[in-house]
Scaffold this active site. Structure first.
Site, PDB file in Angstrom:
ATOM      1  N   ARG A 170       0.821  -1.223   0.000  1.00  0.00           N
ATOM      2  CA  ARG A 170       0.000   0.000   0.000  1.00  0.00           C
ATOM      3  C   ARG A 170       0.850   1.267   0.000  1.00  0.00           C
ATOM      4  NH1 ARG A 170      -3.020  -3.744   0.050  1.00  0.00           N
ATOM      5  NH2 ARG A 170      -1.873  -3.840  -1.871  1.00  0.00           N
ATOM      6  N   SER A 252     -10.308   0.262   3.124  1.00  0.00           N
ATOM      7  CA  SER A 252      -9.694   0.023   4.439  1.00  0.00           C
ATOM      8  C   SER A 252      -9.133   1.341   4.950  1.00  0.00           C
ATOM      9  CB  SER A 252      -8.559  -0.990   4.330  1.00  0.00           C
ATOM     10  OG  SER A 252      -9.079  -2.233   3.947  1.00  0.00           O
ATOM     11  N   GLU A 369      -4.671   4.483   5.784  1.00  0.00           N
ATOM     12  CA  GLU A 369      -4.362   4.144   4.389  1.00  0.00           C
ATOM     13  C   GLU A 369      -4.724   5.279   3.428  1.00  0.00           C
ATOM     14  OE1 GLU A 369      -5.343   0.098   2.837  1.00  0.00           O
ATOM     15  OE2 GLU A 369      -6.252   1.212   1.203  1.00  0.00           O
TER      16      GLU A 369
HETATM   17  C1  LIG Z   1     -15.259   0.497  -1.209  1.00  0.00           C
HETATM   18  C2  LIG Z   1     -13.778   0.645  -1.413  1.00  0.00           C
HETATM   19  C3  LIG Z   1     -12.968  -0.484  -1.531  1.00  0.00           C
HETATM   20  C4  LIG Z   1     -11.585  -0.355  -1.728  1.00  0.00           C
HETATM   21  N1  LIG Z   1     -10.826  -1.491  -1.848  1.00  0.00           N
HETATM   22  C5  LIG Z   1      -9.496  -1.376  -2.035  1.00  0.00           C
HETATM   23  C6  LIG Z   1      -8.684  -2.549  -2.157  1.00  0.00           C
HETATM   24  O1  LIG Z   1      -9.166  -3.668  -2.101  1.00  0.00           O
HETATM   25  N2  LIG Z   1      -7.356  -2.388  -2.352  1.00  0.00           N
HETATM   26  C7  LIG Z   1      -6.788  -1.155  -2.445  1.00  0.00           C
HETATM   27  O2  LIG Z   1      -5.558  -1.089  -2.627  1.00  0.00           O
HETATM   28  N3  LIG Z   1      -7.528  -0.020  -2.344  1.00  0.00           N
HETATM   29  C8  LIG Z   1      -8.855  -0.110  -2.142  1.00  0.00           C
HETATM   30  N4  LIG Z   1      -9.614   1.028  -2.020  1.00  0.00           N
HETATM   31  C9  LIG Z   1      -8.967   2.342  -2.076  1.00  0.00           C
HETATM   32  C10 LIG Z   1      -9.023   3.027  -3.463  1.00  0.00           C
HETATM   33  O3  LIG Z   1     -10.028   2.494  -4.248  1.00  0.00           O
HETATM   34  C11 LIG Z   1      -7.699   2.923  -4.220  1.00  0.00           C
HETATM   35  O4  LIG Z   1      -6.654   3.438  -3.455  1.00  0.00           O
HETATM   36  C12 LIG Z   1      -7.742   3.665  -5.559  1.00  0.00           C
HETATM   37  O5  LIG Z   1      -6.568   3.409  -6.283  1.00  0.00           O
HETATM   38  C13 LIG Z   1      -7.906   5.176  -5.409  1.00  0.00           C
HETATM   39  O6  LIG Z   1      -8.151   5.718  -6.689  1.00  0.00           O
HETATM   40  P1  LIG Z   1      -8.872   7.107  -6.873  1.00  0.00           P
HETATM   41  O7  LIG Z   1      -8.838   7.446  -8.313  1.00  0.00           O
HETATM   42  O8  LIG Z   1     -10.205   7.091  -6.243  1.00  0.00           O
HETATM   43  O9  LIG Z   1      -7.881   8.047  -6.072  1.00  0.00           O
HETATM   44  P2  LIG Z   1      -8.246   9.399  -5.298  1.00  0.00           P
HETATM   45  O10 LIG Z   1      -8.918   9.043  -4.016  1.00  0.00           O
HETATM   46  O11 LIG Z   1      -8.952  10.340  -6.181  1.00  0.00           O
HETATM   47  O12 LIG Z   1      -6.775   9.943  -4.986  1.00  0.00           O
HETATM   48  C14 LIG Z   1      -5.921   9.204  -4.146  1.00  0.00           C
HETATM   49  C15 LIG Z   1      -4.522   9.841  -4.201  1.00  0.00           C
HETATM   50  O13 LIG Z   1      -3.998   9.711  -5.515  1.00  0.00           O
HETATM   51  C16 LIG Z   1      -3.685  11.002  -6.066  1.00  0.00           C
HETATM   52  N5  LIG Z   1      -3.979  10.928  -7.491  1.00  0.00           N
HETATM   53  C17 LIG Z   1      -5.157  10.633  -8.077  1.00  0.00           C
HETATM   54  N6  LIG Z   1      -5.009  10.614  -9.408  1.00  0.00           N
HETATM   55  C18 LIG Z   1      -3.711  10.913  -9.676  1.00  0.00           C
HETATM   56  C19 LIG Z   1      -2.934  11.038 -10.871  1.00  0.00           C
HETATM   57  N7  LIG Z   1      -3.464  10.844 -12.082  1.00  0.00           N
HETATM   58  N8  LIG Z   1      -1.615  11.351 -10.752  1.00  0.00           N
HETATM   59  C20 LIG Z   1      -1.034  11.546  -9.539  1.00  0.00           C
HETATM   60  N9  LIG Z   1      -1.728  11.438  -8.373  1.00  0.00           N
HETATM   61  C21 LIG Z   1      -3.052  11.109  -8.452  1.00  0.00           C
HETATM   62  C22 LIG Z   1      -4.568  11.975  -5.297  1.00  0.00           C
HETATM   63  O14 LIG Z   1      -4.025  13.277  -5.312  1.00  0.00           O
HETATM   64  C23 LIG Z   1      -4.550  11.356  -3.913  1.00  0.00           C
HETATM   65  O15 LIG Z   1      -3.362  11.688  -3.257  1.00  0.00           O
HETATM   66  C24 LIG Z   1     -11.006   0.932  -1.814  1.00  0.00           C
HETATM   67  C25 LIG Z   1     -11.823   2.077  -1.696  1.00  0.00           C
HETATM   68  C26 LIG Z   1     -13.185   1.930  -1.499  1.00  0.00           C
HETATM   69  C27 LIG Z   1     -14.056   3.151  -1.375  1.00  0.00           C
END
Ligand SMILES: Cc1cc2nc3c(=O)[nH]c(=O)nc-3n(C[C@H](O)[C@H](O)[C@H](O)COP(=O)(O)OP(=O)(O)OC[C@H]3O[C@@H](n4cnc5c(N)ncnc54)[C@H](O)[C@@H]3O)c2cc1C
Length: 377
Positions: A170, A252, A369
């Site tokens: 992570r 998480s 996380e």
């Molecule tokens: C119901 C649920 C289940 C989940 N299950 C898991 C799981 O099983 N495993 C897991 O690892 N994660 C899980 N997650 C967490 C999440 O889905 C992941 O971390 C996902 O990759 C986040 O993507 P996002 O586009 O929503 O990021 P955001 O929440 O929009 O951003 C997260 C971070 O990334 C940065 N960011 C976003 N896009 C870019 C870009 N293009 N370039 C540079 N930085 C960027 C943002 O500035 C921020 O710091 C879960 C979340 C939820 C709500």
């Protein structure tokens, strides 16, 4: 624009300015123009791994909306044999704003293996390397070849190989502070085994194996694996669903702590613990303000179960502080959920309460996380 509407936890105040570029050129121009103002900026994908302050963000939020999954031609890539799946591989370039699960679905339907256990993880492909998404025995890092990255410090676009991203459990260098924009990611997937069958990578997670009725190490049809993962996720509220309040979370909320083997020996015998992979050794979770347990050079580190620690500290599923709209998910101990109208403050109060209880009981400081924006724990 209220950022709560753009995050899965549904918290966060207003952004001063929200921009939503949809093409790679527009994205580059938008980001460069924003950086040149010297004002605060925040990149947002699906908003599924952030906790944003109730005060909002006093700067520009750039929501990455680019789309596209494109196979790279054999001439542009050097094909190398994949460790477990034979030598028929395919490379893809995925634009940052492409929803991650759309990539998995596309790969599974095309018969390409390597990311099927990551089915149903919300968010964008560009954010996937930030914390090296992982689930059910798979991690992005096993299939990620490189990212295309616009570096904030140099203003240059670089192709950074995955091996130089510091990917671990992570985490990555990007999560640890290297600032910039992921424009696209490059994946390498298996295109069938030697018989050309569309089988998954070897199943590497006990609960998934038992759901599928197979043993660890077996390979199963890709569709079956995806369906099982989606079913397991839905049963835990870990699949985004507007009708499932347990999914109004950031996934998480705490990572599984990594501690020295020496420290782990002092925990109750029943505490689950797993060996860490070599990459995880660099990201040992600090044990908090109390005297940290010294780690002798070369000492093994082990990963603990944050969920077990929380439950044994007396906090059960569904727990909420009096009068709060934030709660521990009723189906997944690690997820903190917005039960309706919660503020970021309420989510953080609950997180602090859990941290304090676990620390008092076991001397382990749980680490969040999600990325905290304008707030701290
Ligand atoms: C119901 C649920 C289940 C989940 N299950 C898991 C799981 O099983 N495993 C897991 O690892 N994660 C899980 N997650 C967490 C999440 O889905 C992941 O971390 C996902 O990759 C986040 O993507 P996002 O586009 O929503 O990021 P955001 O929440 O929009 O951003 C997260 C971070 O990334 C940065 N960011 C976003 N896009 C870019 C870009 N293009 N370039 C540079 N930085 C960027 C943002 O500035 C921020 O710091 C879960 C979340 C939820 C709500």
């Amino acid at each position: 624009m209220r950022l709560a509407d753009l995050t899965t936890l549904r918290v966060g105040g207003d952004a001063r300015l929200l921009l939503e570029p949809t093409t790679p050129d527009e994205l580059l121009d938008t980001v460069r123009a924003t950086w040149s103002t010297g004002e605060d900026w925040l990149l947002l994908g699906g908003g599924s791994n952030v906790v944003i302050s109730d005060d909002g963000f006093d700067g520009t939020v750039i929501r990455v909306r680019t789309r596209g999954i494109e196979p790279l031609t054999p001439e542009t890539v050097a094909v190398r044999p994949s460790a477990y799946l034979g030598d028929r591989t395919i490379r893809l370039r995925v634009q940052a704003g492409e929803p991650w699960d759309a990539v998995v679905e596309h790969a599974v339907h095309s018969g390409w293996a390597g990311i099927e256990a990551l089915s149903g993880i919300p968010g964008s492909s560009g954010a996937a390397p930030i914390q090296n998404i992982g689930a059910y025995g798979q991690e992005l890092g096993s299939s990620l070849v490189a990212i295309e990255f616009l570096d904030y410090l140099t203003g240059q676009i670089e192709r950074i190989p995955a091996t130089q991203l510091g990917l671990g459990y992570r985490t990555s260098l990007l999560k640890q502070g290297r600032q910039g924009l992921v424009l696209s990611i490059e994946l390498e997937l298996s295109d069938g085994d030697s018989a050309g069958r569309a089988l998954s990578a070897p199943v590497a997670y006990e609960q998934l194996a038992s759901t599928l009725g197979v043993r660890i190490g077996d390979r199963v049809p890709l569709d079956d694996l995806r369906a099982s993962v989606l079913g397991l996720r839905a049963s835990k509220g870990m699949l985004l669903d507007p009708d499932d309040r347990d999914s109004f979370s950031a996934g998480s909320f705490f990572t599984n702590p990594i501690v020295s083997e020496n420290f782990a020996r002092g925990l109750p015998a029943a505490a689950p613990r797993w060996p860490t992979s070599p990459e995880d050794r660099d990201v040992a979770v600090p044990l908090g303000d109390a005297p940290a347990v010294p780690q002798a050079a070369g000492e093994y580190q082990v990963k603990l179960s944050a969920a077990w620690l929380i439950e044994k500290a007396g906090i059960s599923r569904g727990f909420a502080l009096p009068g709060s709209h934030a709660a521990v998910s009723s189906r997944h101990t690690l997820a903190l959920v917005n039960t309706g109208g919660a503020t970021a403050d309420e989510i953080l109060q609950l997180a602090r309460f859990i941290q304090t209880r676990v620390f008092a009981e076991f001397g382990v400081r749980l680490q969040p996380e999600p990325v905290l924006v304008g707030v701290s724990l």
